[in-house]
Design a protein around this motif. Structure first.
Motif, PDB file in Angstrom:
ATOM      1  N   GLY A 357       0.826  -1.214   0.000  1.00  0.00           N
ATOM      2  CA  GLY A 357       0.000   0.000   0.000  1.00  0.00           C
ATOM      3  C   GLY A 357       0.854   1.256   0.000  1.00  0.00           C
ATOM      4  O   GLY A 357       0.605   2.206  -0.756  1.00  0.00           O
ATOM      5  N   GLU A 358       1.885   1.260   0.823  1.00  0.00           N
ATOM      6  CA  GLU A 358       2.741   2.440   0.928  1.00  0.00           C
ATOM      7  C   GLU A 358       3.619   2.611  -0.315  1.00  0.00           C
ATOM      8  O   GLU A 358       3.894   3.739  -0.742  1.00  0.00           O
ATOM      9  N   ALA A 359       4.040   1.499  -0.897  1.00  0.00           N
ATOM     10  CA  ALA A 359       4.844   1.576  -2.130  1.00  0.00           C
ATOM     11  C   ALA A 359       4.023   2.157  -3.283  1.00  0.00           C
ATOM     12  O   ALA A 359       4.526   2.962  -4.077  1.00  0.00           O
ATOM     13  N   ILE A 360       2.745   1.762  -3.376  1.00  0.00           N
ATOM     14  CA  ILE A 360       1.878   2.320  -4.433  1.00  0.00           C
ATOM     15  C   ILE A 360       1.700   3.816  -4.203  1.00  0.00           C
ATOM     16  O   ILE A 360       1.775   4.615  -5.143  1.00  0.00           O
ATOM     17  N   ALA A 361       1.467   4.208  -2.937  1.00  0.00           N
ATOM     18  CA  ALA A 361       1.300   5.633  -2.634  1.00  0.00           C
ATOM     19  C   ALA A 361       2.531   6.437  -3.072  1.00  0.00           C
ATOM     20  O   ALA A 361       2.400   7.528  -3.645  1.00  0.00           O
ATOM     21  N   ARG A 362       3.711   5.880  -2.848  1.00  0.00           N
ATOM     22  CA  ARG A 362       4.944   6.572  -3.270  1.00  0.00           C
ATOM     23  C   ARG A 362       5.054   6.624  -4.800  1.00  0.00           C
ATOM     24  O   ARG A 362       5.503   7.619  -5.368  1.00  0.00           O
ATOM     25  N   GLU A 363       4.624   5.557  -5.452  1.00  0.00           N
ATOM     26  CA  GLU A 363       4.693   5.497  -6.925  1.00  0.00           C
ATOM     27  C   GLU A 363       3.806   6.570  -7.559  1.00  0.00           C
ATOM     28  O   GLU A 363       4.117   7.089  -8.633  1.00  0.00           O
ATOM     29  N   THR A 364       2.699   6.923  -6.897  1.00  0.00           N
ATOM     30  CA  THR A 364       1.810   7.953  -7.462  1.00  0.00           C
ATOM     31  C   THR A 364       2.516   9.304  -7.534  1.00  0.00           C
ATOM     32  O   THR A 364       2.283  10.080  -8.460  1.00  0.00           O
ATOM     33  N   PHE A 365       3.369   9.590  -6.554  1.00  0.00           N
ATOM     34  CA  PHE A 365       4.111  10.851  -6.595  1.00  0.00           C
ATOM     35  C   PHE A 365       5.103  10.863  -7.765  1.00  0.00           C
ATOM     36  O   PHE A 365       5.341  11.893  -8.387  1.00  0.00           O
ATOM     37  N   LYS A 366       5.661   9.690  -8.077  1.00  0.00           N
ATOM     38  CA  LYS A 366       6.582   9.601  -9.225  1.00  0.00           C
ATOM     39  C   LYS A 366       5.819   9.840 -10.530  1.00  0.00           C
ATOM     40  O   LYS A 366       6.323  10.466 -11.463  1.00  0.00           O
ATOM     41  N   GLN A 367       4.569   9.325 -10.600  1.00  0.00           N
ATOM     42  CA  GLN A 367       3.764   9.548 -11.803  1.00  0.00           C
ATOM     43  C   GLN A 367       3.438  11.023 -11.955  1.00  0.00           C
ATOM     44  O   GLN A 367       3.449  11.560 -13.066  1.00  0.00           O
ATOM     45  N   ARG A 368       3.155  11.689 -10.848  1.00  0.00           N
ATOM     46  CA  ARG A 368       2.901  13.134 -10.914  1.00  0.00           C
ATOM     47  C   ARG A 368       4.104  13.851 -11.517  1.00  0.00           C
ATOM     48  O   ARG A 368       3.959  14.692 -12.401  1.00  0.00           O
ATOM     49  N   LYS A 369       5.301  13.512 -11.042  1.00  0.00           N
ATOM     50  CA  LYS A 369       6.524  14.157 -11.546  1.00  0.00           C
ATOM     51  C   LYS A 369       6.645  13.977 -13.065  1.00  0.00           C
ATOM     52  O   LYS A 369       6.935  14.923 -13.798  1.00  0.00           O
ATOM     53  N   ASP A 370       6.391  12.749 -13.547  1.00  0.00           N
ATOM     54  CA  ASP A 370       6.568  12.463 -14.976  1.00  0.00           C
ATOM     55  C   ASP A 370       5.483  13.075 -15.860  1.00  0.00           C
ATOM     56  O   ASP A 370       5.706  13.303 -17.045  1.00  0.00           O
ATOM     57  N   PHE A 371       4.294  13.335 -15.291  1.00  0.00           N
ATOM     58  CA  PHE A 371       3.211  13.923 -16.086  1.00  0.00           C
ATOM     59  C   PHE A 371       3.108  15.447 -15.937  1.00  0.00           C
ATOM     60  O   PHE A 371       2.349  16.082 -16.660  1.00  0.00           O
ATOM     61  N   HIS A 372       3.833  16.035 -14.993  1.00  0.00           N
ATOM     62  CA  HIS A 372       3.673  17.470 -14.708  1.00  0.00           C
ATOM     63  C   HIS A 372       4.917  18.285 -15.056  1.00  0.00           C
ATOM     64  O   HIS A 372       5.120  19.358 -14.522  1.00  0.00           O
ATOM     65  N   MET A 373       5.762  17.760 -15.948  1.00  0.00           N
ATOM     66  CA  MET A 373       7.020  18.451 -16.259  1.00  0.00           C
ATOM     67  C   MET A 373       6.780  19.746 -17.022  1.00  0.00           C
ATOM     68  O   MET A 373       6.005  19.786 -17.973  1.00  0.00           O
ATOM     69  N   ARG A 374       7.498  20.778 -16.602  1.00  0.00           N
ATOM     70  CA  ARG A 374       7.464  22.036 -17.354  1.00  0.00           C
ATOM     71  C   ARG A 374       8.323  21.874 -18.613  1.00  0.00           C
ATOM     72  O   ARG A 374       9.214  21.035 -18.649  1.00  0.00           O
ATOM     73  N   ASN A 375       8.056  22.696 -19.612  1.00  0.00           N
ATOM     74  CA  ASN A 375       8.851  22.652 -20.846  1.00  0.00           C
ATOM     75  C   ASN A 375      10.324  22.863 -20.520  1.00  0.00           C
ATOM     76  O   ASN A 375      10.668  23.764 -19.741  1.00  0.00           O
TER      77      ASN A 375
END
Length: 429
Positions: A357-375
């Motif tokens: 459960g905690e590993a998935i929660a941490r993985e969501t923050f990594k997905q945010r980083k990869d989808f929210h990159m500035r130009n």
């Protein structure tokens, strides 16, 4: 029945109902206390992934919703201006082939109603307007817990399952102090469009042909998918949080929302013109807990009460359903023969569920980083990596975990039944 427990589940959300179903199937007496006056869960759309749908199939719940869900035939990631970065055609069939269960987009209310129906068929008592005010866990291991609700009623339980979500009373009771969730810095605009609100024939066709779309942009991203057999479209816009402290949810301003997406893909901005109302939700998270099981082994936390997640991998609901299933399966008569086993059973539950459960929660923050990159250079490198594999079989780590060959099998391939069987077997050898 030597093994039969009186179980009180606090909360009739997805984790609580999943736990109540599997615990009832395992032969226990189960009562669900829910503070709401009626079960019409808010939050609109929900993506159900195979780690949860295989459980829903086993419980006979999936059959109830199968005519209302959509299985996306295509999963596409676009940049914010509409350029395709990644696409998997035949996504629905590929998922079923790989994991033996579907990936389905559904309305949260439809799933909640189907779970309640099944729980009641199994003899679970669901009590509405039952706001829990306190939990007395007794003064020694083996004590019965007492759960008090507003109005004065008290319910005794061998085990209390805290499934009361992000703003959990059970968590605060467990810790002995008020413990509010923490802001993540993001908020979600949640939109549900009815097909009748969409006049443009191209957009209507997009809704009626189920697919899942992501737009990745600077500091924000969007996910959109069809539900209710292509008659509804769910759109979630994830943006930086500007809500005041203490405000968790409020009505959104349409002009403000549209302004945030000026210059994005015309398909998206045209879609946003169809919207007549929108809600803003502050996205919250929590610190990891040392334990989900209290010292007396009569209170256990599951779901958002102990591992809330950003919605960026759609695993909040799915992992909560896993929690409920694993707890109930460990309490099945072939694994659990007397109440004296409760402490070791709950420790095994924690061992199976907490790290995941905690590993998935941490993985969501990594997905945010990869989808929210500035130009910039980092974003260009991401796009280059994705475009280099467009139309090919993906290999290695991939910025979209939805199709990533490393993350997807770990998320979707999880089989709660097999996990429990293997864990129980290992304790006996």
């Amino acid at each position: 029945m030597e093994h039969q427990l009186d179980i009180v589940v606090v909360g009739a959300g997805l984790s609580g109902l999943a736990a109540s179903i599997q615990c009832a199937l395992s032969g226990h007496l189960v009562m669900v206390l829910e503070s709401a006056r009626e079960l019409a869960e808010i939050g609109a759309g929900l993506q159900l992934t195979p780690n949860a749908t295989r459980l829903l199939q086993q419980w006979g719940v999936y059959d109830t919703v199968k005519d209302q869900v959509c299985e996306p035939a295509t999963l596409t990631v676009l940049n914010y201006q509409g350029k395709v970065l990644a696409q998997e055609d035949g996504f629905d069939n590929n998922i079923r082939r790989k994991y033996g269960a579907p990936f389905s987009d559904c309305h949260r209310v439809d799933l909640q109603q189907a779970l309640v129906k099944r729980a009641k068929e199994l003899g679970v008592r669901v009590i509405l307007s039952a706001k829990v005010t306190s939990i007395d866990v007794g003064n020694a291991p083996g004590s019965q817990a007492e759960v008090a609700i507003e109005g004065g009623n008290i319910y005794d339980a061998d085990l209390v399952v805290g499934a009361d979500g992000l703003w959990s009373t059970c968590r605060s009771s467990f810790l002995g102090r008020r413990d509010p969730p923490l802001p993540t810095g993001d908020l979600a605009y949640r939109i549900v469009l009815n097909i009748n609100q969409i006049k443009d024939p191209k957009l209507r066709g997009m809704v009626q042909n189920p697919a899942c779309r992501f737009w990745a942009g600077p500091d924000a991203h969007v996910v959109a998918y069809s539900m209710r057999s292509g008659n509804m479209y769910n759109v979630v816009l994830l943006v930086p949080d500007d809500l005041e402290e203490g405000v968790a949810r409020t009505a959104g301003d349409l002009d403000e929302m549209r302004k945030l997406f000026e210059g994005w893909d015309p398909v998206l901005t045209q879609l946003l013109e169809c919207v007549d109302r929108v809600d803003k939700w502050k996205l919250m998270h929590r610190k990891e807990m040392e334990s989900w099981v209290n010292p007396h082994s009569n209170l256990v936390l599951i779901g958002d009460s102990c591992h809330p997640m950003l919605p960026y991998l759609a695993q909040g609901a799915n992992s909560s359903i896993e929690d409920g299933a694993v707890l109930g399966l460990l309490l099945a008569p072939e694994n659990f023969t007397s109440k004296e086993q409760l402490p070791e059973t709950l420790q095994l539950f924690q061992q199976l569920r907490k790290a995941r459960g905690e590993a998935i929660a941490r993985e969501t923050f990594k997905q945010r980083k990869d989808f929210h990159m500035r130009n910039g250079p980092e974003q260009e490198k991401r796009d280059e990596l994705m475009l280099g594999q467009l139309g090919k079989e993906l290999d290695g780590a991939f910025p979209s975990r939805w199709t990533c060959p490393e993350v997807q099998p770990w998320l979707y391939g999880y089989d709660a039944v097999k996990e429990v069987q293997a864990a129980v077997k290992s304790t006996k050898t």
